[in-house]
Design a protein around this motif. Structure first.
Motif, mmCIF file in Angstrom:
data_model
loop_
_atom_site.group_PDB
_atom_site.id
_atom_site.type_symbol
_atom_site.label_atom_id
_atom_site.label_comp_id
_atom_site.label_asym_id
_atom_site.label_seq_id
_atom_site.Cartn_x
_atom_site.Cartn_y
_atom_site.Cartn_z
ATOM 1 N N ILE A 2 0.845 -1.190 0.001
ATOM 2 C CA ILE A 2 -0.045 0.100 -0.063
ATOM 3 C C ILE A 2 0.744 1.248 -0.086
ATOM 4 C CG2 ILE A 2 -1.801 1.323 1.357
ATOM 5 C CD1 ILE A 2 -2.415 -1.415 2.652
ATOM 6 N N PHE A 3 0.699 2.054 -0.609
ATOM 7 C CA PHE A 3 1.288 3.319 -0.897
ATOM 8 C C PHE A 3 0.340 4.666 -1.496
ATOM 9 C CE2 PHE A 3 4.084 6.507 -2.861
ATOM 10 C CZ PHE A 3 4.890 6.886 -1.664
ATOM 11 N N PRO A 4 0.468 5.576 -0.707
ATOM 12 C CA PRO A 4 -0.919 6.654 -1.056
ATOM 13 C C PRO A 4 -0.476 7.425 -2.384
ATOM 14 C CG PRO A 4 0.629 7.430 0.829
ATOM 15 C CD PRO A 4 1.015 6.161 0.527
ATOM 16 N N LYS A 5 -0.279 6.755 -3.486
ATOM 17 C CA LYS A 5 0.095 7.601 -4.986
ATOM 18 C C LYS A 5 -1.014 8.454 -5.094
ATOM 19 C CE LYS A 5 0.702 6.437 -9.596
ATOM 20 N NZ LYS A 5 -0.242 6.992 -10.395
ATOM 21 N N PRO A 6 -0.717 9.767 -5.178
ATOM 22 C CA PRO A 6 -1.698 10.618 -5.828
ATOM 23 C C PRO A 6 -2.508 10.090 -7.026
ATOM 24 C CG PRO A 6 0.411 11.791 -5.191
ATOM 25 C CD PRO A 6 0.606 10.418 -5.296
ATOM 26 N N PHE A 7 -3.788 10.367 -7.056
ATOM 27 C CA PHE A 7 -4.496 10.015 -8.170
ATOM 28 C C PHE A 7 -4.363 11.278 -9.289
ATOM 29 C CE2 PHE A 7 -8.752 11.069 -9.949
ATOM 30 C CZ PHE A 7 -8.687 10.077 -11.018
ATOM 31 N N SER A 8 -4.212 12.360 -8.777
ATOM 32 C CA SER A 8 -4.242 13.590 -9.575
ATOM 33 C C SER A 8 -3.598 14.793 -8.891
ATOM 34 C CB SER A 8 -5.646 14.208 -10.076
ATOM 35 O OG SER A 8 -6.397 14.505 -9.024
ATOM 36 N N ARG A 9 -3.320 15.924 -9.480
ATOM 37 C CA ARG A 9 -2.759 17.027 -8.953
ATOM 38 C C ARG A 9 -3.539 17.845 -8.081
ATOM 39 N NH1 ARG A 9 -0.189 20.119 -14.401
ATOM 40 N NH2 ARG A 9 1.071 18.221 -15.066
ATOM 41 N N THR A 10 -4.939 17.278 -8.061
ATOM 42 C CA THR A 10 -5.789 17.822 -7.018
ATOM 43 C C THR A 10 -5.934 16.735 -5.790
ATOM 44 O OG1 THR A 10 -7.619 16.956 -8.442
ATOM 45 C CG2 THR A 10 -7.150 19.419 -8.561
ATOM 46 N N SER A 11 -5.711 15.410 -5.854
ATOM 47 C CA SER A 11 -5.768 14.495 -5.033
ATOM 48 C C SER A 11 -4.828 14.798 -3.911
ATOM 49 C CB SER A 11 -5.764 13.225 -5.558
ATOM 50 O OG SER A 11 -4.473 13.053 -6.065
ATOM 51 N N GLN A 20 -12.821 8.292 3.358
ATOM 52 C CA GLN A 20 -14.189 8.903 2.972
ATOM 53 C C GLN A 20 -14.107 10.230 2.517
ATOM 54 O OE1 GLN A 20 -17.246 7.370 5.813
ATOM 55 N NE2 GLN A 20 -17.247 5.258 4.845
ATOM 56 N N GLU A 21 -13.883 10.870 3.702
ATOM 57 C CA GLU A 21 -13.664 12.374 3.222
ATOM 58 C C GLU A 21 -13.037 12.974 1.754
ATOM 59 O OE1 GLU A 21 -12.645 16.628 5.712
ATOM 60 O OE2 GLU A 21 -12.151 14.716 6.473
ATOM 61 N N GLU A 22 -11.799 12.137 1.675
ATOM 62 C CA GLU A 22 -10.930 12.611 0.595
ATOM 63 C C GLU A 22 -11.585 12.122 -0.796
ATOM 64 O OE1 GLU A 22 -6.613 11.918 2.837
ATOM 65 O OE2 GLU A 22 -7.613 10.240 1.891
ATOM 66 N N GLU A 23 -12.256 10.999 -0.507
ATOM 67 C CA GLU A 23 -13.081 10.499 -1.750
ATOM 68 C C GLU A 23 -14.185 11.451 -2.165
ATOM 69 O OE1 GLU A 23 -15.839 7.013 -3.155
ATOM 70 O OE2 GLU A 23 -14.794 6.746 -0.980
ATOM 71 N N SER A 24 -15.025 11.905 -1.280
ATOM 72 C CA SER A 24 -15.934 12.765 -1.443
ATOM 73 C C SER A 24 -15.476 14.080 -1.835
ATOM 74 C CB SER A 24 -16.591 13.202 -0.222
ATOM 75 O OG SER A 24 -17.940 14.070 -0.296
ATOM 76 N N GLN A 25 -14.351 14.634 -1.347
ATOM 77 C CA GLN A 25 -13.893 15.781 -1.892
ATOM 78 C C GLN A 25 -13.213 15.825 -3.151
ATOM 79 O OE1 GLN A 25 -10.887 16.936 1.150
ATOM 80 N NE2 GLN A 25 -12.432 17.661 2.484
ATOM 81 N N LEU A 26 -12.509 14.571 -3.289
ATOM 82 C CA LEU A 26 -12.200 14.528 -4.828
ATOM 83 C C LEU A 26 -13.192 14.404 -5.887
ATOM 84 C CD1 LEU A 26 -9.460 14.198 -6.679
ATOM 85 C CD2 LEU A 26 -9.657 11.720 -6.125
ATOM 86 N N ARG A 27 -14.252 13.552 -5.618
ATOM 87 C CA ARG A 27 -15.241 13.702 -6.666
ATOM 88 C C ARG A 27 -16.136 15.066 -6.936
ATOM 89 N NH1 ARG A 27 -16.648 8.425 -7.941
ATOM 90 N NH2 ARG A 27 -15.980 6.759 -6.458
ATOM 91 N N GLU A 28 -16.238 15.706 -5.686
ATOM 92 C CA GLU A 28 -16.535 17.031 -5.857
ATOM 93 C C GLU A 28 -15.733 17.962 -6.697
ATOM 94 O OE1 GLU A 28 -17.254 18.778 -2.102
ATOM 95 O OE2 GLU A 28 -18.944 17.317 -1.576
ATOM 96 N N GLN A 29 -14.400 17.922 -6.543
ATOM 97 C CA GLN A 29 -13.510 18.614 -7.323
ATOM 98 C C GLN A 29 -13.647 18.298 -8.910
ATOM 99 O OE1 GLN A 29 -9.492 17.914 -5.484
ATOM 100 N NE2 GLN A 29 -10.296 19.142 -3.587
ATOM 101 N N TYR A 30 -13.686 16.984 -8.991
ATOM 102 C CA TYR A 30 -13.620 16.480 -10.216
ATOM 103 C C TYR A 30 -14.900 16.758 -11.096
ATOM 104 C CZ TYR A 30 -12.303 13.264 -14.118
ATOM 105 O OH TYR A 30 -11.645 12.865 -15.384
ATOM 106 N N GLU A 31 -16.058 16.971 -10.512
ATOM 107 C CA GLU A 31 -17.498 17.676 -10.996
ATOM 108 C C GLU A 31 -17.154 18.826 -11.452
ATOM 109 O OE1 GLU A 31 -20.808 17.033 -13.091
ATOM 110 O OE2 GLU A 31 -19.819 15.283 -12.063
ATOM 111 N N GLN A 46 -14.986 7.663 -14.044
ATOM 112 C CA GLN A 46 -15.579 6.587 -12.947
ATOM 113 C C GLN A 46 -14.631 5.508 -12.226
ATOM 114 O OE1 GLN A 46 -18.266 7.614 -10.931
ATOM 115 N NE2 GLN A 46 -17.808 5.992 -9.587
ATOM 116 N N GLU A 47 -14.004 4.873 -13.186
ATOM 117 C CA GLU A 47 -13.124 3.983 -12.890
ATOM 118 C C GLU A 47 -11.816 4.350 -12.473
ATOM 119 O OE1 GLU A 47 -12.037 -0.094 -12.302
ATOM 120 O OE2 GLU A 47 -14.047 0.726 -13.163
ATOM 121 N N GLU A 48 -11.448 5.411 -12.724
ATOM 122 C CA GLU A 48 -10.412 6.372 -12.197
ATOM 123 C C GLU A 48 -10.480 6.624 -10.993
ATOM 124 O OE1 GLU A 48 -9.673 9.417 -15.160
ATOM 125 O OE2 GLU A 48 -8.587 8.000 -16.574
ATOM 126 N N LEU A 49 -11.646 7.081 -10.630
ATOM 127 C CA LEU A 49 -12.069 7.643 -9.193
ATOM 128 C C LEU A 49 -12.087 6.506 -8.331
ATOM 129 C CD1 LEU A 49 -14.676 10.305 -9.929
ATOM 130 C CD2 LEU A 49 -12.453 10.576 -8.961
#
Length: 643
Positions: free
Chosen positions: A92-101, A136-147, A260-263
């Motif tokens: 396990i390693f917290p690789k950033p998903f994107s520049r905003t993650s 959970q909070e990071e996932e929610s924030q990332l989805r909001e940022q992406y939208e 969606q798959e990337e998220l």
């Protein structure tokens, strides 16, 4: 099965099915360190209260990384009379998903890294191929940022394909970007006039990509599909394609599916933790407090400040936990096991009076050989933790009449060990009670001593030499707890220290009273009896059962018991067959041991109510009038007899 970022997606369904079919799960974690400041002795003071220990671990251990997670599922095959296992070793390693993650910062402790390296730990797999994750909070924030980003690129509420402009005004392009945008428009016009299907624009900045989207939306309202593409070197460019209406819709649908798959990929390993939590299965670990804290902190939500809030969150994520180190440190195992470290425990539980369990690995999964130890590989440690649990559970079956060779993970004989996590190096509080109030032992024989920084342990022994055997628990360089052998000696020590200049002595009660003056905060209580916290909504996702909520009575504990008085006249295992068994009160000499009391807070859920019909340690045979009632949680003893 070794799982990295490369094979995580294809393995996820296998993990889900293994968790779903399991009778119980065993877990283990490997970390980048333990303490970011205090020494282990300071981090685990022998006189810590549960609140203090939790606070220390939360403050000094959570900035380390859990970078290997071991999961081993155990399913009992009745026909073969053996357990079938499936072992998973996640890197396990917290690789950033994107520049905003989130860009996670973590620390390492040289001694921990050196130790893991000496065990052959592969750090390259962690950093190059570790599975990413979001809480959970990071996932929610990332989805909001992406939208929000999609809306900015394509106009609020519109899809990401080129749509009619509806009379929109021309895009205001800054002077310094006009030449760049003009070249883009020329390339797109050339694309529309030739036979090519797509054109790749040159890599550019995020602001320039935004200008491209807005300009093309306005200038070419139909017939184009645009999409941002990222290269292996993290360069981003825009790809423009000529499409008809049907193809445009298809490409847009594919793009949304990829997004969606990337998220989902970014959520990563947290999906495994969600599956474990959703299953509600018994989760077994060895000395597992840090494992639980790190798992919740990294993959679920940041740890709350208050211990009671942590308990609520933990019961939501892991409704049933069992710590094999506590189990092994408790009667009837305590007198039979000389070393409760995981490796030694596994060896001792193969010898009489215990029996090694019959276990086989499922096809396609790694079969571990305990003869060639692979300690400190998380998957292997989880595997032998499960073996230890099975051996100890089956040993409890020898007290049944007739003896029973297999005790299910759902048996009521196991319930007394639920949700009690071993507390290391605490003299008189053996465990943290996740599902109820913690023990509150009397510490009338304990003194709080402050002294010059130059003092050593020998100076304290010299100071209290007249009082016989003492026990010293260091707090920091200038203070320590000193436990006297007799309560009567406390007042003598206080009297003799009145005129001392170089040191000061307080009773433990005075010390705690002074401390609470500085740290106490008023807690507000809701109408339902629960403390109002920011984590209250979390617990609503997996509430405690009504039978637990209705209970409210003393939590008691036996200080010691003599198992030689135990009578093997227990009739059946109620957890497996529905029959009843004797209680420990009938089986153990009631005159042995002293009892500790811990009063539950008002309104707090209690899982071990001593006044309930099954409050004795093992379940009684239900009477006819109670056949249809809901069983209450029972205890093998209300407080494990660890000392």
């Amino acid at each position: 099965m070794e799982i990295t970022r490369q094979n995580f997606k294809e393995s996820l369904s296998t993990v889900y099915s293994a968790v779903e079919e399991a009778d119980f799960l065993a877990i283990d974690g490997e970390f980048s360190g333990i303490s970011d400041g205090p020494s282990v002795s300071a981090l685990t003071n022998g006189m810590d209260t549960p609140e203090e220990r939790y606070g220390k671990l939360r403050k000094h251990s959570m900035d380390f990384l859990l970078f290997q997670f071991g999961l081993c599922t155990f399913r009992y095959d009745q026909t073969q009379a053996k357990y079938l296992t499936k072992s998973f070793n996640f890197y396990i390693f917290p690789k950033p998903f994107s520049r905003t993650s989130p860009d996670i910062k973590f620390i390492c402790q040289s001694s921990s890294i050196d130790f893991l390296a000496s065990q052959g730990f592969d750090f390259n797999k962690v950093f190059r191929s570790g599975i990413p994750y979001l809480n959970q909070e990071e996932e929610s924030q990332l989805r909001e940022q992406y939208e929000e980003k999609r809306n900015q690129m394509n106009g609020s509420g519109t899809p990401s394909y080129i749509s009619p402009s509806s009379g929109k005004a021309a895009v205001n392009v800054p002077d310094e970007h006009k030449d760049f945008i003009s070249r883009v428009v020329e390339k797109v016009e050339a694309l529309l006039s030739n036979s090519e299907k797509t054109v790749d624009l040159e890599p550019c900045s995020g602001f320039q990509r935004k200008l491209i989207y807005q300009t093309l939306n306005w200038k070419f309202p139909k017939g184009l599909h645009i999409e941002t593409v990222e290269t292996e070197k993290k360069e981003r460019f825009i790809q423009v394609s000529k499409v008809d209406e049907e193809e445009r819709r298809r490409m847009e649908q594919q793009k949304q599916e990829r997004e969606q798959e990337e998220l989902n990929d970014a959520v990563g390993f947290s999906r495994v933790v969600h599956a474990i939590s959703k299953s509600g299965k018994l989760v077994v670990g060895h000395n597992m407090l840090l494992d639980v804290m790190h798992t919740i902190h990294q993959f679920y939500c940041p740890l709350p400040e208050e211990l009671e809030d942590f308990k609520e969150v933990t019961m939501c994520v892991f409704p049933r936990l069992l710590d094999t180190k506590l189990m092994a440190s408790t009667q009837p195992f305590k007198d039979l096991i000389t070393n409760t470290s995981l490796a030694e425990l596994e060896k001792q539980l193969k010898e009489k009076p215990f029996k090694a369990p019959k276990v086989d690995c499922c096809e396609g999964f790694q079969c571990y050989d305990t003869a060639s130890e692979q300690l400190h590989e998380a998957g292997y440690d989880a595997y032998i933790t499960g073996l230890c649990f099975i051996s100890m559970a089956n040993y409890l079956g020898t007290f049944l009449t007739p003896p029973k060779p297999h005790i299910s993970a759902r048996s009521k004989l196991i319930e007394p060990f639920y949700n009690k996590l071993f507390l290391m190096r605490v003299i008189d509080i053996p465990y943290l009670n996740i599902s109820g109030p913690d023990l509150q032992p009397k510490r009338d024989h304990v003194l709080y001593v402050t002294f010059p920084k130059e003092w050593k342990t020998s100076d304290l022994y010299q100071l209290f030499s007249a009082f016989g055997n003492i026990q010293v628990s260091w707090i920091d360089d200038t203070s320590a707890f000193v436990s006297l052998s007799q309560v009567e000696q406390v007042q003598i020590a206080m009297n003799t220290s009145q005129y001392a200049e170089s040191y000061r002595i307080q009773t433990y009660a005075e010390y705690m009273q002074s401390k609470h003056k500085h740290t106490h905060t008023n807690r507000k209580w809701g109408e339902d009896g629960w403390a109002n916290t920011s984590y209250r909504s979390v617990t609503g996702k997996r509430s405690i059962s009504p039978t637990q909520e209705d209970q409210s009575s003393d939590f008691s504990g036996v200080a010691d018991s003599n198992w030689s008085h135990y009578s093997k006249k227990i009739k059946t295992d109620a957890g497996a067959s529905g029959g009843g068994v004797q209680t420990y009160a009938e089986a153990v000499d009631s005159t042995t041991g002293s009892w500790l009391k811990a009063q539950p807070e008002k309104g707090a859920a209690s899982q071990e109510a001593s006044g309930s019909e099954e409050a004795d340690a093992w379940p009684k045979l239900p009477t006819n009038q109670n056949q249809g009632s809901q069983p209450t949680s029972t205890g093998l003893f209300d407080v494990p007899q660890v000392w």
